[in-house]
Write an enzyme that holds these catalytic residues in place. Structure first.
Site, mmCIF file in Angstrom:
data_model
loop_
_atom_site.group_PDB
_atom_site.id
_atom_site.type_symbol
_atom_site.label_atom_id
_atom_site.label_comp_id
_atom_site.label_asym_id
_atom_site.label_seq_id
_atom_site.Cartn_x
_atom_site.Cartn_y
_atom_site.Cartn_z
ATOM 1 N N HIS A 188 41.657 23.894 19.278
ATOM 2 C CA HIS A 188 41.972 23.927 20.721
ATOM 3 C C HIS A 188 42.082 22.501 21.283
ATOM 4 C CE1 HIS A 188 41.880 25.142 24.882
ATOM 5 N NE2 HIS A 188 41.614 26.388 24.600
ATOM 6 N N GLU B 223 47.639 23.857 20.981
ATOM 7 C CA GLU B 223 46.630 24.425 20.091
ATOM 8 C C GLU B 223 47.295 25.082 18.887
ATOM 9 O OE1 GLU B 223 44.555 27.154 22.725
ATOM 10 O OE2 GLU B 223 44.945 25.824 24.412
HETATM 11 C C1 BG6 Z 1 43.422 28.883 25.794
HETATM 12 C C2 BG6 Z 1 43.729 30.278 26.231
HETATM 13 O O1 BG6 Z 1 43.532 28.799 24.410
HETATM 14 O O2 BG6 Z 1 42.085 28.548 26.166
HETATM 15 C C3 BG6 Z 1 43.494 30.396 27.725
HETATM 16 O O3 BG6 Z 1 45.060 30.627 25.908
HETATM 17 C C4 BG6 Z 1 42.081 29.963 28.084
HETATM 18 O O4 BG6 Z 1 43.730 31.731 28.138
HETATM 19 C C5 BG6 Z 1 41.848 28.562 27.543
HETATM 20 O O5 BG6 Z 1 41.909 29.993 29.477
HETATM 21 C C6 BG6 Z 1 40.455 27.989 27.821
HETATM 22 O O6 BG6 Z 1 39.444 28.806 27.335
HETATM 23 P P1 BG6 Z 1 37.937 28.442 27.546
HETATM 24 O O7 BG6 Z 1 37.122 29.604 27.018
HETATM 25 O O8 BG6 Z 1 37.657 27.196 26.764
HETATM 26 O O9 BG6 Z 1 37.758 28.234 29.010
#
Ligand code: BG6
Length: 277
Positions: free
Chosen positions: A148, A251
């Site tokens: 991510h 990502e």
């Molecule tokens: C992304 C998703 O990978 O991560 C989004 O597609 C999400 O929908 C984002 O809001 C952040 O996620 P988190 O759990 O780290 O707030």
């Protein structure tokens, strides 16, 4: 090894010439920083929360064994567990390994025995992460996995992403509709949350502002493109409205369907990020 905020152990990895370095926490095997000639490539929120059990906003959280919402906590548990340091190599190809295995807590929510290894490699202008999943259970298990990555950008409103033309995507901010990317260059004018299917496989490498190249392995052929935009950033305690223009998440993952991994088998997925200038 050194202590990062609130007692979390961190490691700094520097390439042989000293021009590039990476900082990684054992907590989450979370890459916090990657600098090349003192330029920071990753984004880390100034409101990030460094507390055990909470995900860190920025850097590179590891999403495993579940992408997004579902029976497990959002994005799984790998990003909120403390990993163990494995082999390190400080020669020309600088690398470290981090490991995570099942424990009492993971078995309660995800009843499978596993061993994960993340290998981080650093060279002059590129950086890679490889995730190896070893099924140590007595049956097949399924997972999704994703890196991510939060990239620093000058301004999201002028950020350009290329390499996804003609790729099909699921638009999470438009009722999950399936669409096809018609733009050679993607620009941002509002909240963006898309899963490009087989993005890495069918298209050119992904380019951010023409100088950061992101390539996923053939086993990780989806690309998620995310920016929460102003309102959602304002509503998130660990982002804030001042931060949404400063980053884009590109990502690399295997999230469209689940990887089915038989007992005793290994699965590998990786990303390589290279600066082109
Ligand atoms: C992304 C998703 O990978 O991560 C989004 O597609 C999400 O929908 C984002 O809001 C952040 O996620 P988190 O759990 O780290 O707030």
């Amino acid at each position: 090894e050194f202590e990062y905020k609130t007692g979390l152990s961190a490691l700094r990895l520097t390439n042989s010439s000293g021009s590039a370095s990476v900082e990684v926490l054992l907590y989450g095997a979370h890459v916090l920083s990657w600098t090349v000639h003192n330029k920071q490539i990753l984004f880390l929120s100034d409101k990030a929360i460094f507390e055990r059990g909470k995900a860190i906003r920025g850097g590179i959280p590891i999403v495993w064994p579940q992408f997004g919402p579902g029976p497990l906590p959002q994005h799984g548990f790998a990003r909120v567990k403390t990993w163990q340091l494995g082999k390190t190599n400080t020669n020309d190809d600088v690398s470290i390994e981090l490991h995570l295995s099942h424990d009492e807590d993971t078995l309660k929510i995800w009843p499978h025995k596993f061993n994960l290894t993340i290998t981080i490699r650093l060279s002059e202008k590129s950086f890679s992460q490889e995730l190896t999943v070893h099924n140590q259970d007595d049956q097949t298990f399924e997972f999704t996995a994703l890196f991510h990555t939060y990239f620093t950008v000058d301004n999201i409103k002028t950020t350009k992403i290329s390499g996804l033309n003609n790729v099909t995507y699921m638009d999470k901010v438009d009722e999950g509709k399936t669409k096809t990317e018609t733009n050679k260059v993607i620009e941002f004018t509002g909240e963006t949350d898309r899963v490009y299917k087989d993005g890495g496989k069918n298209s050119n490498p992904i380019l951010i502002d023409d100088y950061i190249q992101v390539i996923g392995s053939s086993t990780m052929s989806e690309i998620v493109v995310w920016n929460p935009w102003e309102e959602k950033a304002k509503g998130a305690v660990d982002i804030g409205e001042h931060n949404f223009p400063k980053f884009v998440c590109i990502e690399v993952g295997h999230v469209n369907d689940a990887v089915k991994l038989d007992k005793d088998q290994l699965w590998k997925g990786s990303q390589e990020i290279t600066l082109l200038k």
